[in-house]
Design a protein around this motif. Structure first.
Motif, PDB file in Angstrom:
ATOM      1  N   VAL A  74     -17.078 -11.912   2.977  1.00 31.68           N
ATOM      2  CA  VAL A  74     -17.391 -11.880   1.404  1.00 31.68           C
ATOM      3  C   VAL A  74     -17.928 -13.151   1.555  1.00 31.68           C
ATOM      4  CG1 VAL A  74     -16.391 -11.996  -0.398  1.00 31.68           C
ATOM      5  CG2 VAL A  74     -14.854 -10.402   1.374  1.00 31.68           C
ATOM      6  N   PHE A  75     -17.641 -14.274   1.822  1.00 28.82           N
ATOM      7  CA  PHE A  75     -18.879 -15.207   2.192  1.00 28.82           C
ATOM      8  C   PHE A  75     -20.088 -15.066   2.054  1.00 28.82           C
ATOM      9  CE2 PHE A  75     -20.430 -19.277   4.141  1.00 28.82           C
ATOM     10  CZ  PHE A  75     -20.375 -20.234   2.145  1.00 28.82           C
ATOM     11  N   ALA A  76     -20.613 -14.434   3.417  1.00 34.76           N
ATOM     12  CA  ALA A  76     -21.762 -14.183   4.562  1.00 34.76           C
ATOM     13  C   ALA A  76     -22.757 -13.498   3.391  1.00 34.76           C
ATOM     14  CB  ALA A  76     -21.395 -14.031   5.362  1.00 34.76           C
ATOM     15  N   THR A  77     -21.921 -12.799   2.603  1.00 38.14           N
ATOM     16  CA  THR A  77     -22.419 -11.335   1.846  1.00 38.14           C
ATOM     17  C   THR A  77     -23.263 -12.403   0.842  1.00 38.14           C
ATOM     18  OG1 THR A  77     -20.773 -10.604   1.778  1.00 38.14           O
ATOM     19  CG2 THR A  77     -22.774  -9.812   3.002  1.00 38.14           C
ATOM     20  N   THR A  78     -22.025 -12.770   0.122  1.00 39.73           N
ATOM     21  CA  THR A  78     -22.491 -13.530  -0.938  1.00 39.73           C
ATOM     22  C   THR A  78     -23.196 -14.348  -0.781  1.00 39.73           C
ATOM     23  OG1 THR A  78     -20.315 -12.821  -1.006  1.00 39.73           O
ATOM     24  CG2 THR A  78     -21.264 -13.877  -3.692  1.00 39.73           C
ATOM     25  N   TRP A  79     -23.476 -14.848  -0.200  1.00 41.32           N
ATOM     26  CA  TRP A  79     -24.354 -16.161   0.324  1.00 41.32           C
ATOM     27  C   TRP A  79     -25.681 -15.837   0.531  1.00 41.32           C
ATOM     28  CZ3 TRP A  79     -24.757 -20.223   4.454  1.00 41.32           C
ATOM     29  CH2 TRP A  79     -25.299 -21.282   3.792  1.00 41.32           C
ATOM     30  N   VAL A  80     -25.951 -14.647   1.563  1.00 37.97           N
ATOM     31  CA  VAL A  80     -26.952 -14.057   1.678  1.00 37.97           C
ATOM     32  C   VAL A  80     -27.929 -13.138   0.320  1.00 37.97           C
ATOM     33  CG1 VAL A  80     -28.293 -12.032   3.189  1.00 37.97           C
ATOM     34  CG2 VAL A  80     -26.891 -13.710   3.916  1.00 37.97           C
ATOM     35  N   ALA A  81     -26.795 -12.776  -0.477  1.00 40.59           N
ATOM     36  CA  ALA A  81     -27.411 -12.047  -2.119  1.00 40.59           C
ATOM     37  C   ALA A  81     -27.998 -13.079  -2.613  1.00 40.59           C
ATOM     38  CB  ALA A  81     -26.454 -11.268  -2.362  1.00 40.59           C
ATOM     39  N   ALA A  82     -27.333 -14.304  -2.796  1.00 38.92           N
ATOM     40  CA  ALA A  82     -27.797 -15.395  -3.893  1.00 38.92           C
ATOM     41  C   ALA A  82     -28.623 -16.202  -3.204  1.00 38.92           C
ATOM     42  CB  ALA A  82     -26.426 -16.490  -3.917  1.00 38.92           C
ATOM     43  N   ALA A  83     -29.263 -16.341  -1.825  1.00 41.26           N
ATOM     44  CA  ALA A  83     -30.416 -17.015  -1.585  1.00 41.26           C
ATOM     45  C   ALA A  83     -31.346 -15.781  -1.481  1.00 41.26           C
ATOM     46  CB  ALA A  83     -30.527 -16.962   0.348  1.00 41.26           C
ATOM     47  N   LEU A  84     -30.972 -14.647  -2.004  1.00 42.53           N
ATOM     48  CA  LEU A  84     -32.359 -13.646  -2.503  1.00 42.53           C
ATOM     49  C   LEU A  84     -33.079 -13.351  -3.529  1.00 42.53           C
ATOM     50  CD1 LEU A  84     -31.121 -11.668   0.840  1.00 42.53           C
ATOM     51  CD2 LEU A  84     -33.399 -13.000   0.637  1.00 42.53           C
ATOM     52  N   VAL A  85     -31.604 -14.197  -4.857  1.00 43.24           N
ATOM     53  CA  VAL A  85     -32.171 -13.897  -5.397  1.00 43.24           C
ATOM     54  C   VAL A  85     -33.178 -15.400  -6.586  1.00 43.24           C
ATOM     55  CG1 VAL A  85     -31.742 -13.909  -8.511  1.00 43.24           C
ATOM     56  CG2 VAL A  85     -31.118 -13.165  -6.271  1.00 43.24           C
ATOM     57  N   PRO A  86     -34.111 -15.330  -6.820  1.00 47.68           N
ATOM     58  CA  PRO A  86     -35.140 -16.433  -6.763  1.00 47.68           C
ATOM     59  C   PRO A  86     -34.555 -17.364  -7.870  1.00 47.68           C
ATOM     60  CG  PRO A  86     -36.796 -14.459  -7.248  1.00 47.68           C
ATOM     61  CD  PRO A  86     -35.380 -14.308  -6.953  1.00 47.68           C
ATOM     62  N   THR A  87     -34.177 -18.526  -7.592  1.00 46.44           N
ATOM     63  CA  THR A  87     -33.698 -19.382  -8.891  1.00 46.44           C
ATOM     64  C   THR A  87     -35.487 -20.063  -8.826  1.00 46.44           C
ATOM     65  OG1 THR A  87     -33.828 -21.010  -6.446  1.00 46.44           O
ATOM     66  CG2 THR A  87     -31.441 -19.490  -7.399  1.00 46.44           C
ATOM     67  N   PHE A  88     -35.332 -20.916  -8.494  1.00 51.43           N
ATOM     68  CA  PHE A  88     -36.161 -22.231  -8.792  1.00 51.43           C
ATOM     69  C   PHE A  88     -38.063 -21.852  -8.477  1.00 51.43           C
ATOM     70  CE2 PHE A  88     -34.887 -23.971  -5.640  1.00 51.43           C
ATOM     71  CZ  PHE A  88     -36.133 -24.712  -4.967  1.00 51.43           C
ATOM     72  N   ALA A  89     -37.459 -21.021  -7.690  1.00 49.66           N
ATOM     73  CA  ALA A  89     -39.111 -20.561  -7.478  1.00 49.66           C
ATOM     74  C   ALA A  89     -39.323 -18.852  -6.106  1.00 49.66           C
ATOM     75  CB  ALA A  89     -39.686 -21.672  -5.920  1.00 49.66           C
ATOM     76  N   THR A  90     -40.567 -18.666  -6.517  1.00 46.76           N
ATOM     77  CA  THR A  90     -40.589 -16.812  -5.768  1.00 46.76           C
ATOM     78  C   THR A  90     -41.052 -17.053  -4.565  1.00 46.76           C
ATOM     79  OG1 THR A  90     -43.183 -17.186  -6.689  1.00 46.76           O
ATOM     80  CG2 THR A  90     -41.234 -16.203  -8.699  1.00 46.76           C
ATOM     81  N   GLY A  91     -41.023 -18.098  -3.972  1.00 49.26           N
ATOM     82  CA  GLY A  91     -41.901 -18.041  -3.239  1.00 49.26           C
ATOM     83  C   GLY A  91     -40.928 -17.932  -1.946  1.00 49.26           C
ATOM     84  N   LEU A  92     -40.009 -17.214  -1.669  1.00 44.66           N
ATOM     85  CA  LEU A  92     -39.324 -17.453  -0.890  1.00 44.66           C
ATOM     86  C   LEU A  92     -39.195 -16.892   0.329  1.00 44.66           C
ATOM     87  CD1 LEU A  92     -35.941 -15.963  -3.548  1.00 44.66           C
ATOM     88  CD2 LEU A  92     -36.349 -18.419  -2.074  1.00 44.66           C
ATOM     89  N   LEU A  93     -38.772 -17.586   1.686  1.00 48.72           N
ATOM     90  CA  LEU A  93     -39.811 -16.648   2.351  1.00 48.72           C
ATOM     91  C   LEU A  93     -39.495 -15.375   3.072  1.00 48.72           C
ATOM     92  CD1 LEU A  93     -41.329 -17.213   5.407  1.00 48.72           C
ATOM     93  CD2 LEU A  93     -38.973 -18.222   6.007  1.00 48.72           C
TER      94      LEU A  93
END
Lengths: 323, 674
Positions: free
Chosen positions: A80-99
Motif C-alpha cells: 500500500v505504501f509503495a503504490t501510494t508513494w509511486v502514485a504521489a511521485a507522478l503527480v506534478p507538485t511544484f514542477a512539470t519536468g518529472l523524469l
C-alpha cells in the motif's frame, strides 16, 4: 549529448526531490488539518508536528499480529505504501519536468491507488473479524462508485487537454486558450467529492472515529499496530496530499515550474505549492467541521452526483470541444 | 521439417488430437490413462502454439491455403492460415498446453475419467479447426464438434441434478447459435452457393442484407461467447465441467466465438458501416456491467469466475464496437488501437481466467467445496495456490502492473479518441459506454476482493477448509506458468502489441505504430504528449519503493513481532461464523445497485424481546433476463409441444387428409413463387 545529460539530471533531481517532498510534507498536512479542526472546535489541538511524533512512536513499538493472520497481512502495508508513494511521485507538485512522468498517465495513477485499495481491503478481511469485514465491504462499495466517477473526471480533463499525461494537462490548463468552461467546473466539483470519499473524510467517513459501526477506513486497519500501522498512516497522509496535488495541478496550476526552468523558478514553485496545500488543508478542516457524517447508504447518492457531473462533463465535450 | 507449410503441420496436429481422442476411448477407465492422453494433448498443443506463433511473428502477409477433398463433394474442405487465425491459434493452444498440464495433476481426482479423456482432445481439435476453416460448411462442422465435445465434458458428472440442467440449457443455446450462424452464412453465400470464405470476401454481403447478417453473426457468436441476454447457459455450464475444462471453456472457447465474430464482421462482410458499432457497443457495455454485477452476487466460486467471463467478453466486444465505429469512418489508426486492445484483452483474459479456474480447481481438490461460505483461511494452508490465485485476481481486476490493466488502458485510450467521430449517435453513446466500462472495472475489483478475501483469507468456516492441503506440483506448475505470463504481458505490453500487429493489419489494413522501438519499452498509442504507459517502469518503481520501505523500516524500526489474539475492538469472538461472509460482503453493493438490476428484496424478521427464536434475513434476488425472456419462451414452447402432441393420436383418415392438405399448400406456394 550534453543537452540530454543535463535534462536527464534535471529531471532526475526534480523527480527525487518531489518524492522526498511529498513524503516529508504529508504528515504535516494531516497535522495541519487536525490542528485547524481542533481550533475551530475551540480545542487547543495537537502540535503541528504531532503526526511525525506519532509515526516515530509507532515505528519504535513492537508489532502485534493476530494469530489468524496470514503472510499477506504483513506485506500489505509495504504494498500500500509503495503504490501510494509511486502514485504521489507522478503527480506534478511544484514542477512539470518529472523524469518519469511519461511512464504513467493519469489513468495509471488512479489505477495505482486502486491497487493500494485492493490490498488494503484484503488485509481488512485477513484476520477474520467482523470489523475488518465491515470496513472492507463498505470500502468496496465506496470505491466502486468513486472510481467510475474519477474515470469520468479523467475523461473530461483528457478531452479538454487532448492528453491523459498530467504534465500536458497542466500545461494546457495554464495556456490562455482554455478559459472558463462548464465541463471543467463540473469536473472540479466531482473531483472534490471523490477526493473526500477516497480519503475517508467527513461526511463519508470520519478519520477520528473509533465508534465501531461508523468506521470504514479505520475498521480495515483496526488490527494493525506498530510499524505496519505507521506505514498505513503514512500512506493515507500521502493519499490526501496526492489528491490535493492533483486538484492543484489541474485546476490551479499557476507557478508550476516548466521543464528546464532555472532553479529559482523551482523554488518559487515549491513555496507556492506548500501555500496551496496549506489553503487546501484549511478549507478541508473548515468543511469537515461544518458538516455531519452521512449514513453509509446516503454515500451512494453523493458519489452518484459526482459520477453524473463527471459524465455530463464528458458528454458536453463529446458534443462540442469548446464547452 | 522446415519445408513443411505451417498449415499442414497444424492440420496434422488436429488429426493427432482426433487420434488421441480415439485412443482414449478404450483406455479411458484405466488409472494411468491421463498420462498418455494429457501428455499427447500437451505436446500437440505445444507444437500448434509454436507454429501459430512462428507465423504471427514472421510478420508475413502470406496466407497459407489448402483444399482437402473432405466434406461436401462440390465444395471440398477449405483451410486457411492468416495472421488473425495465427493469433487465435496461439491463444487457444497456449490455453490447451496449460489445461493439459494441469489435467495431468488434477485428473488424478477425476471420478469418471472415461467421460473426460476422449472428449478433451476432441474439444481441442474442434477449436483449432474453427480457426483454420475457410468455408462455411467446414466452419459450422468444426463449430458444432467444438460445441458437442464441450457439451459432453459439461455432462461428465451428469448424476448431479444441476449439471443435467446445465447441459440441457447449453445444448439448446448452442443449437440456437449454430442456427443463427447457418442463416448468416446462407445469406452471405447467396443463391449461387458461394460457401468458400474467399468467394464471400470477394463479394461481400448482398446489398441491403449486411445489417441482417451482422445481427445473425452477433446472435450466433454472441450465444457462444456469452453476450447478454444469450449468456444464461454460460454460468451453468462452465462451472459444471471439471476445472481444467472450465478453464478451456471460459478462457479459450469464448475466444473462438470472438474469432468468429471478427472473421465475419471485419473480414467477410465487406465494407464496414459505422452504425454496425451501435448494437455491438450497447450489447458489449450491458454485458460487461451485468456480468460483473451477477458475479458479485454469486456464492459458488466457479460461478463467480463464469460470470466474470461474461464481463470480460463484454469489454472485448466494446473494443470491437469502437473499432467498427472508427473503421466505418475511415479512422484506421484509431481502429487499430481499438482492435489491438480487443486482441490484447483476448490474450490476457485467456491467461488469467485459466489461472483462476485452475485455482478454483485446486480449492475444490483440497476441500471438496465450491461454496465460498464454507471456505476461508486457505492462504495459510495452501500458500502457493493462494499466491497464484491472488496474482490472477489482481490481473483480472485491471490493476497495474499486471496485464489486465494494460489492455484496459488501451481500451480507454481508444474511447478518448472517439470525440472525432462525426455521427451524433456515436458521440452520445460512447461516453455512456465509457462510463459503464469504468463501472465494470471498479466492480470487477470489488468482485475479486470478495472472491479472494472470502475463500483464502479470514478463518476457516468449515472442517474441510481447516484441513486443506496444498495441491500437487504439476497443478502448481501449470498455474505458475500462467501467473508468470500474466506478469510478463503486464510489464512488457509493447512486445505483445507488436506481436498482434500482423493480425490487426489483416483485418484493419493498418496497425499501431511499432512499440518495441520506443525507449524503455513504453507503449505510446498515438503520441507521447498524448498518453504513454510503461509497465516495466511502474513495476520497478513499486518494487523499488517497497524494498526501500522494507529496508528503512528494518533499519529504523523495532523488529519485534508478537502473535496475539485478534483485537476486534476488544470483543473477539472465537466462532468463525462471526466473520463477514460472501453474502454480507456483497450486501452494500447489492443494496445500492441490485435493486435496479436484480429487484433485490431484503426482509428482516427480528423476534420480539423474550422470544428466543433466531432472527432471519430473507434475500430474494431475481434473474430478470431469465424471468422475463426465457421463462415465457419456455412456456410457449411447452404449450406448442403440448398442442402438437395431439398429432400423434389421429386416425388414419385424418393423417391422409393432413398429408393431402400439405401437398396442396406446397404446390400452391410453388405455383405462386414462379
Amino acid at each position: 549529448m550534453d543537452m540530454i545529460d543535463t535534462s536527464l539530471i534535471d529531471g532526475l533531481s526534480i523527480q527525487v526531490s518531489q518524492m522526498l517532498l511529498v513524503l516529508l510534507l504529508s504528515p504535516l498536512l494531516t497535522g495541519l488539518v487536525r490542528k485547524v479542526k481542533a481550533r475551530i472546535l475551540r480545542r487547543r489541538g495537537p502540535p503541528l508536528l504531532q503526526s511525525y511524533r506519532d509515526l516515530i512512536r509507532l515505528v519504535r513499538k513492537e508489532a502485534i499480529v493476530a494469530e489468524s493472520a496470514s503472510w499477506l497481512f504483513r506485506i500489505v502495508p509495504y504494498i500500500v505504501f509503495a503504490t501510494t508513494w509511486v502514485a504521489a511521485a507522478l503527480v506534478p507538485t511544484f514542477a512539470t519536468g518529472l523524469l518519469f512522468s511519461w511512464s504513467a498517465d493519469l489513468i495509471v495513477i488512479i489505477a495505482l491507488l486502486g491497487s493500494a485499495r485492493f490490498f488494503l481491503a484484503l488485509a481488512g478481511m485477513d484476520v477474520g473479524t467482523s470489523f475488518g469485514g465491515i470496513g472492507s465491504s463498505r470500502e468496496a462499495m465506496i470505491a466502486t462508485l468513486a472510481e467510475p466517477a474519477l474515470m469520468m473526471i479523467v475523461f473530461t480533463l483528457a478531452l479538454v487537454a487532448g492528453s491523459t499525461q498530467l504534465s500536458t494537462v497542466a500545461g494546457i490548463m495554464l495556456s490562455p486558450g482554455v478559459g472558463l468552461r462548464v465541463s471543467i467546473g463540473m469536473a472540479l466539483v466531482a473531483l472534490v467529492i471523490v477526493a473526500i470519499a477516497e480519503n475517508a473524510r467527513m461526511p463519508v467517513d470520519n478519520p477520528a472515529t473509533h465508534l465501531e459501526l461508523t468506521m470504514v477506513h479505520e475498521a480495515m486497519v483496526l488490527e494493525y499496530s506498530g510499524r505496519h500501522l505507521a506505514l498505513l498512516e503514512l500512506s493515507s497522509s500521502l493519499k490526501l496530499l496526492l489528491y490535493f496535488s492533483l486538484i492543484a495541478c489541474v485546476f490551479v496550476p499557476w507557478s508550476l515550474a516548466p521543464a528546464g526552468a532555472p532553479l529559482h523558478v523551482h523554488l518559487i514553485g515549491a513555496a507556492v505549492y506548500v501555500a496551496k496545500l496549506g489553503v487546501a488543508g484549511i478549507l478541508l478542516a473548515v468543511f469537515e467541521s461544518m458538516i455531519a457524517k452521512m449514513r453509509v447508504f446516503r454515500v451512494p447518492d453523493l458519489l452518484g452526483a459526482a459520477f453524473m457531473l463527471g459524465f455530463l462533463g464528458t458528454l458536453l465535450l463529446f458534443v462540442s470541444r469548446s464547452l | 521439417m522446415t519445408n513443411w507449410a505451417p498449415l499442414d503441420v497444424l492440420l496434422w496436429c488436429i488429426l493427432a488430437h482426433l487420434v488421441t481422442s480415439g485412443v482414449a476411448i478404450p483406455i479411458g477407465r484405466v488409472s494411468w490413462a491421463r498420462w498418455p492422453v494429457y501428455g499427447a494433448s500437451l505436446l500437440i498443443s505445444g507444437v500448434a502454439c509454436a507454429y501459430g506463433l512462428m507465423h504471427l511473428i514472421a510478420q508475413s502477409s502470406v496466407a497459407w491455403e489448402t483444399v482437402l477433398p473432405l466434406g461436401l463433394p462440390w465444395i471440398g474442405a477449405h483451410f486457411r492460415l492468416d495472421a488473425l487465425s495465427a493469433f487465435f491459434l496461439v491463444v487457444i493452444n497456449l490455453g490447451g498446453v496449460a489445461a493439459s498440464l494441469y489435467g495431468l495433476g488434477y485428473g488424478r481426482h477425476e471420478s469418471a475419467p472415461e467421460r473426460v479423456l476422449p472428449f478433451f482432445p476432441m474439444f481441442l481439435a474442434g477449436m483449432n479447426l474453427v480457426l483454420l476453416a475457410a468455408d462455411a460448411f467446414t466452419f459450422l462442422l468444426s463449430w458444432e464438434s467444438m460445441s458437442l465435445a464441450s457439451w459432453a465434458l459439461v455432462m461428465t458428472h451428469h448424476q448431479e441434478e444441476g449439471n443435467r440442467k446445465a447441459g440441457y440449457v447449453y445444448i439448446a443455446m448452442a443449437s440456437f447459435g449454430t442456427l443463427a450462424l447457418l442463416l448468416a452464412f446462407g445469406l452471405m453465400a447467396g443463391p449461387d452457393g458461394g460457401y468458400a470464405f474467399a468467394t464471400m470476401r470477394a463479394d461481400g454481403a448482398p446489398s441491403g442484407l449486411a445489417g441482417l447478417v451482422l445481427g445473425l453473426a452477433l446472435l450466433g457468436t454472441g450465444s457462444k461467447a456469452g453476450l447478454v441476454p444469450l449468456h444464461v447457459w454460460l454460468p451453468l455450464a462452465h462451472p459444471a465441467a471439471p476445472s481444467h475444462v472450465s478453464a478451456l471453456m471460459s478462457g479459450v472457447m469464448t475466444k473462438v466465438a470472438i474469432y468468429g465474430f471478427i472473421r465475419l464482421a471485419f473480414d467477410l462482410l465487406g465494407p464496414i458501416s459505422w452504425w454496425w458499432a451501435v448494437p455491438v457497443l450497447i450489447v458489449g457495455a450491458v454485458t460487461a456491467v451485468l456480468g460483473v454485477l451477477s458475479a458479485l452476487m454469486q456464492n459458488d466460486i466457479k460461478r463467480v469466475l463464469a460470470y466474470s467471463t461474461i464481463e470480460n467478453i463484454g469489454l472485448i466486444f466494446v473494443a470491437l464496437g469502437l473499432a467498427l465505429a472508427f473503421q466505418g469512418n475511415g479512422m484506421t489508426a484509431a481502429a487499430a488501437v481499438a482492435v489491438t486492445a480487443a486482441l490484447f484483452h483476448v490474450l490476457n483474459h485467456s491467461l488469467f481466467k485459466s489461472l483462476l479456474f485452475f485455482g478454483a480447481g485446486a480449492v475444490l481438490t483440497a476441500t471438496g467445496e465450491r461454496a465460498m461460505e464454507n471456505l476461508g483461511g486457505l492462504l495459510n494452508r495452501m500458500p502457493t495456490t493462494g499466491l497464484l490465485f491472488l496474482v490472477g485476481s489482481v490481473a483480472i481486476s485491471a490493476l497495474p502492473p499486471l496485464n489486465g490493466f494494460a489492455s484496459e488502458w488501451l481500451m480507454l485510450q481508444a474511447i478518448l479518441l472517439s470525440p472525432e467521430l462525426p455521427q451524433w449517435a456515436l458521440k452520445l453513446l460512447i461516453p455512456a459506454v465509457g462510463a459503464m466500462l469504468a463501472l465494470a472495472a471498479a466492480l470487477a475489483a470489488a468482485c475479486f476482493v470478495r472472491a479472494f478475501g472470502i475463500s483464502f483469507l479470514g478463518r476457516p468456516r468449515s472442517a474441510a477448509a481447516s484441513n486443506a492441503h496444498e495441491v500437487d506440483r504439476i497443478s502448481i506448475a501449470a498455474m505458475s506458468i500462467l501467473a508468470v505470463l500474466c506478469l510478463l504481458a503486464g510489464i512488457f505490453p509493447a512486445i505483445i502489441i507488436d506481436a498482434v500487429a500482423p493480425a490487426v493489419q489483416t483485418i484493419i489494413g493498418t496497425r499501431m505504430p511499432v512499440q518495441t522501438d520506443i525507449a524503455w519499452l513504453s507503449i505510446v498509442p498515438i503520441a507521447e504528449s498524448r498518453s504513454s504507459y510503461n509497465g516495466l517502469l511502474v513495476f520497478i518503481f513499486i518494487a523499488a519503493s517497497a524494498s526501500l520501505a522494507v529496508f528503512a523500516i528494518h533499519w529504523l524500526a523495532s523488529a519485534k513481532l508478537r502473535r496475539a489474539p485478534a483485537w476486534d475492538c476488544g470483543f473477539p469472538d472465537g466462532s468463525p461464523a462471526t466473520q463477514y461472509t460472501a453474502d454480507s460482503f456483497a450486501q452494500p453493493l447489492r443494496r445500492v445497485l441490485g435493486g435496479f438490476a436484480f429487484r433485490v428484496h431484503e426482509e428482516i424478521h427480528v423476534p420480539l424481546p423474550g422470544n428466543g427464536s433466531p432472527a432471519r434475513l430473507i434475500v430474494t434476488v431475481h434473474d430478470l433476463i431469465w424471468e422475463w425472456l426465457y421463462e415465457p419462451l419456455i412456456r410457449l414452447v411447452n404449450v406448442l409441444a403440448e398442442r402438437l402432441n395431439h398429432l400423434q393420436f389421429l386416425t388414419i383418415r385424418r393423417y391422409l387428409s393432413l398429408v393431402f392438405g400439405e401437398l396442396i399448400i406446397l404446390l400452391l406456394i410453388l405455383a405462386s413463387w414462379t
